[in-house]
Design a protein around this motif. Sequence first.
Motif, PDB file in Angstrom:
ATOM      1  N   LEU A   1      16.671  64.123  29.908  1.00  0.00           N
ATOM      2  CA  LEU A   1      15.869  63.877  31.100  1.00  0.00           C
ATOM      3  C   LEU A   1      14.998  65.083  31.435  1.00  0.00           C
ATOM      4  O   LEU A   1      15.504  66.179  31.645  1.00  0.00           O
ATOM      5  CB  LEU A   1      16.799  63.596  32.282  1.00  0.00           C
ATOM      6  CG  LEU A   1      16.761  62.183  32.855  1.00  0.00           C
ATOM      7  CD1 LEU A   1      17.727  62.078  34.003  1.00  0.00           C
ATOM      8  CD2 LEU A   1      15.365  61.814  33.283  1.00  0.00           C
TER       9      LEU A   1
ATOM     10  N   TRP B   1      13.485  70.640  31.773  1.00  0.00           N
ATOM     11  CA  TRP B   1      14.645  69.749  31.748  1.00  0.00           C
ATOM     12  C   TRP B   1      15.279  69.668  33.133  1.00  0.00           C
ATOM     13  O   TRP B   1      15.196  70.616  33.917  1.00  0.00           O
ATOM     14  CB  TRP B   1      15.675  70.247  30.732  1.00  0.00           C
ATOM     15  CG  TRP B   1      15.123  70.340  29.355  1.00  0.00           C
ATOM     16  CD1 TRP B   1      14.913  71.490  28.638  1.00  0.00           C
ATOM     17  CD2 TRP B   1      14.695  69.266  28.520  1.00  0.00           C
ATOM     18  NE1 TRP B   1      14.371  71.190  27.416  1.00  0.00           N
ATOM     19  CE2 TRP B   1      14.226  69.829  27.313  1.00  0.00           C
ATOM     20  CE3 TRP B   1      14.649  67.881  28.669  1.00  0.00           C
ATOM     21  CZ2 TRP B   1      13.733  69.059  26.261  1.00  0.00           C
ATOM     22  CZ3 TRP B   1      14.154  67.113  27.624  1.00  0.00           C
ATOM     23  CH2 TRP B   1      13.699  67.697  26.441  1.00  0.00           C
ATOM     24  N   LEU B   2      15.914  68.563  33.374  1.00  0.00           N
ATOM     25  CA  LEU B   2      16.563  68.372  34.680  1.00  0.00           C
ATOM     26  C   LEU B   2      17.973  68.958  34.656  1.00  0.00           C
ATOM     27  O   LEU B   2      18.826  68.474  33.904  1.00  0.00           O
ATOM     28  CB  LEU B   2      16.637  66.878  35.023  1.00  0.00           C
ATOM     29  CG  LEU B   2      17.350  66.562  36.339  1.00  0.00           C
ATOM     30  CD1 LEU B   2      16.483  66.941  37.522  1.00  0.00           C
ATOM     31  CD2 LEU B   2      17.741  65.085  36.407  1.00  0.00           C
ATOM     32  N   PRO B   3      18.237  69.970  35.465  1.00  0.00           N
ATOM     33  CA  PRO B   3      19.609  70.491  35.549  1.00  0.00           C
ATOM     34  C   PRO B   3      20.530  69.443  36.169  1.00  0.00           C
ATOM     35  O   PRO B   3      20.084  68.619  36.966  1.00  0.00           O
ATOM     36  CB  PRO B   3      19.469  71.709  36.475  1.00  0.00           C
ATOM     37  CG  PRO B   3      18.031  72.047  36.457  1.00  0.00           C
ATOM     38  CD  PRO B   3      17.303  70.761  36.279  1.00  0.00           C
ATOM     39  N   VAL B   4      21.788  69.502  35.801  1.00  0.00           N
ATOM     40  CA  VAL B   4      22.718  68.441  36.192  1.00  0.00           C
ATOM     41  C   VAL B   4      22.977  68.432  37.702  1.00  0.00           C
ATOM     42  O   VAL B   4      23.365  67.407  38.255  1.00  0.00           O
ATOM     43  CB  VAL B   4      24.042  68.574  35.405  1.00  0.00           C
ATOM     44  CG1 VAL B   4      24.849  69.754  35.934  1.00  0.00           C
ATOM     45  CG2 VAL B   4      24.849  67.292  35.467  1.00  0.00           C
TER      46      VAL B   4
END
Lengths: 237, 237
Positions: free
Chosen positions: B13, B55-58
């Motif tokens: 993502l 990127w999307l960090p969680v």
Amino acid sequence: MSQQSSVSAQARLAVSTVIFALSPDTGAAAPSLRLPLVRRLREPGAGRWALPGGWLPVDEGLDEAAARTLHETTGLAPNYLEQLYTFGAPDRSPGERVVSVVYFALVHSDEVERAVSDENVCWFDEDHLPELAFDHRDIIDYALLRLRTKLEYSRIAHEFLGETFTMAELRGVHEAVLRKRVDPANFRRTIEASGTLVDTGERLAGTPHRPPALYRFDTSADPVTPDRILPLSRMSS
Amino acid sequence: MSQQSSVSAQARLAVSTVIFALSPDTGAAAPSLRLPLVRRLREPGAGRWALPGGWLPVDEGLDEAAARTLHETTGLAPNYLEQLYTFGAPDRSPGERVVSVVYFALVHSDEVERAVSDENVCWFDEDHLPELAFDHRDIIDYALLRLRTKLEYSRIAHEFLGETFTMAELRGVHEAVLRKRVDPANFRRTIEASGTLVDTGERLAGTPHRPPALYRFDTSADPVTPDRILPLSRMSS
DNA sequence: CCAAAAGTGTTGATCTTACACCCATGG
DNA sequence: CCATGGGTGTAAGATCAACACTTTTGG
């Protein structure tokens, strides 16, 4: 770079769909918007109702995943499918991070009859929704807002109907979705001026009154109207 | 269930942003839309220009990730940020499956001056874009369509400007984005009727002609309600 | 005073809205 | 024929587009 490149620290990607149909017109009562929900069998949120959907397979497109999952869970074949919004608040699902790409779909009433309907898949009236899992209530509210807004500037009302329909049926869709009376004379002129309908020449017989003309949607002369999208932050109730 | 629950078989993502600003008005030339792009340093697509993102960090929300990544890569603080669309065709990035949640942002011209601008971050005019990586050209085209459509029914033009601005400056935003002349008299009346502007009482001195009034956007009287969208359309000549 | 942009007035055209009225069919 | 929804006509009011016109400043 602070981002983790470890695959295990990723959010999971889900695809869900808000499916709209009109309740079958039972006599005098005006038809209303209905949508199917599925009962969650696993934690988190087990027992609650939720939008149909599933995880995104690594090799499947978003649109395809939405169409597939909604068909697998409800048995429906949608007439119209459009991406609504992607919801990804970190705390929207307890336990793990889930980002949901949400679609909305329109199906015609005949489809509803053929749809799966059992203990775990059930249709609900738009203003009699049960308690929903996660943030699915917010999602449905946003989908309703988008549907209502879009109906006024785009030509999607016919997606609720079959191949041919009368002017009164099309007007009924507007009245049901927008929840307000629409003047028949002015509605007819507005629709005819848009050039999106074709008179089939046939008439619907069997009515107790003057038989109405049957129309078909003109797919060729489709005026591409870009989306008028309202930001989530502007949602009111 | 056919879906793999193995975490390794997931799509990655990403979050990207299309950032719009108006080129500083240099004399007689009409200002035009510009946007910053970053040069890709790694494969795939190394050397090509791409939208800022990451990127999307969680543990980070989508909006926050968009705001953070655009600031990290360009140094900009956006005035307006809204989710645009989520792009997820399986073949849009060679090698691995990437789903991108794309935002669009508006910044005012003053910000552009303070922005990072070096060999790897560069501003491009909307109709002089370089060859772009992945499907980023399609994304920008969609963002432009959305911006132009939205400008006609919503009140976001002021997001390109500072705290106070003249009517001519606001009109200039419309003319630059929509690429067409707008009648000053009719534009003024339309905007005033919308009730979204407040006259500060001050006037902009130093012009060679009659000093124009300075206005401020009225955040309290926000007319963008789902049920009634003020028509700002058709003010051209 | 002059040039030019700021701001106001006005008018015909078009669009919206409300509602009167005729048409066609089953019963 | 009557009741009722299908379908057309029409006129008042609101809105829009074009442009003439007045105002205010720097030079």
